[in-house]
Design an enzyme around this catalytic site. Sequence first.
Site, short mmCIF file in Angstrom:
data_model
loop_
_atom_site.label_atom_id
_atom_site.label_comp_id
_atom_site.label_asym_id
_atom_site.label_seq_id
_atom_site.Cartn_x
_atom_site.Cartn_y
_atom_site.Cartn_z
CG ASP A 1 -2.33 0.41 0.91
OD1 ASP A 1 -2.48 1.26 0.03
OD2 ASP A 1 -3.28 -0.05 1.58
CD1 TRP B 1 -5.04 3.07 -3.32
CD2 TRP B 1 -3.86 4.89 -2.75
NE1 TRP B 1 -4.60 2.91 -2.02
CE2 TRP B 1 -3.89 4.01 -1.66
CE3 TRP B 1 -3.18 6.12 -2.64
CZ2 TRP B 1 -3.24 4.30 -0.45
CZ3 TRP B 1 -2.54 6.41 -1.44
CH2 TRP B 1 -2.58 5.50 -0.37
N GLY B 2 -3.22 4.43 -8.44
CA GLY B 2 -3.10 5.16 -9.72
C GLY B 2 -2.40 6.50 -9.58
CG ASP C 1 -9.63 1.99 -0.88
OD1 ASP C 1 -8.63 2.07 -1.62
OD2 ASP C 1 -9.57 1.79 0.34
#
Length: 377
Positions: free
Chosen positions: A127, A162-163, A184
């Site tokens: 993450d 997350w791009g 998300d």
Amino acid sequence: MLAKTPPMGFNTWNTFGTNISDAMIRETADAMVSTGLSAAGYEYLVIDDCWSEYDRDPKTDRIVPHKEKFPNGMKTVADYVHSKGLKFGMYSCAGVRTCADYPGSFDHEYTDAETFADWGVDFLKYDYCFRPDTENGPMLYRKMGMALRACGRDILYSACNWGSDDVWSWIRSTGAQMYRSTGDINDSFESFKNIALSQISKLGTSAPYCFNDVDMLTVGMYGKGNVGAKGCDDTDYKTQFALWCMFSAPLMVGCDIRSISPAALALLTNKELIAIDQDIEGRPAFIVTEHPWNRDCKVLAKHLGGNELALMFVNLSEGDAKVPFYFSDLGMPASAGYGLTMKNIFTGEVTDEKRDYIAPAVKKHDCVVYRCKFIKK
Ligand code: GLA
């Protein structure tokens, strides 16, 4: 080599969040086998965030499994998962803390990769929370990529930033096998619609050995769990799953498999859809035709191995519609002399179409998916 086709499995986050435990993981492993999900290709059982103690062990500097959730440690959990013929996944973060505020791997990349290898981990989701502003994102992902390659065990690397930082332009260079491209998901039609629409034009870098990850599926959650939101109905889930398969996205189940509904199970084990997802060429879907005034009605195409073709007529709007498709948009007008044999993969019905235009009726939120072959008439 890992991830020749998109990874498939289960992840704890969508339903369980912090409510994870040794027993819950073992029961899920059992259920992955008894439901037939593992036989359908779902092989990774991944524990997401919240599995550790709040701090590292002060003496060894290692991350420690949460003593109440995992009283026997992680190696025994991994052994159990492996004994079921499954692979075992875990989670860490490129920052100092994980997104739920547990120790991250920043500046501990090599030690943590060794710890995961010692435990028998086969998959690491990585993450992006709590990263010091002075640190370079691509470098942090490359660093963990090196640590995983050095640790002596094959560990599938699932990057999750997350791009951000234009991830498409550098992620393949990190060694990652999949990369989250959006924020998300939650269990609502709007959430997966927005995610899907945001990625259709960005699938070009998604390919064998490194796939665009549009997040864990919410299929079968029906509004329950950690990212429950409004919930979806079975039509919504059918469209979500078909979109993920058209994208050749990783298929990570997010519902509680121990009590999965028959409809969700039938969908997640649909052989024809999985075959589209797992197609050996891993080619991106692209938009062929859009409804002229209802742009949420689209036709997507995806070339498959063996000169076959998948076509998805999807109605992401709030009303029923006929979804138009011009064969010339595919590069194949009727004047070419060729047409398509179209097999509706939900009904099994087969039609031969050699025309310029068709417009199947598709109810709101629904989709029709065809597997096509070329015919000369
Ligand atoms: C981020 C990720 C999620 C999940 C949570 C855990 O939000 O994008 O998929 O892993 O962290 O805290």
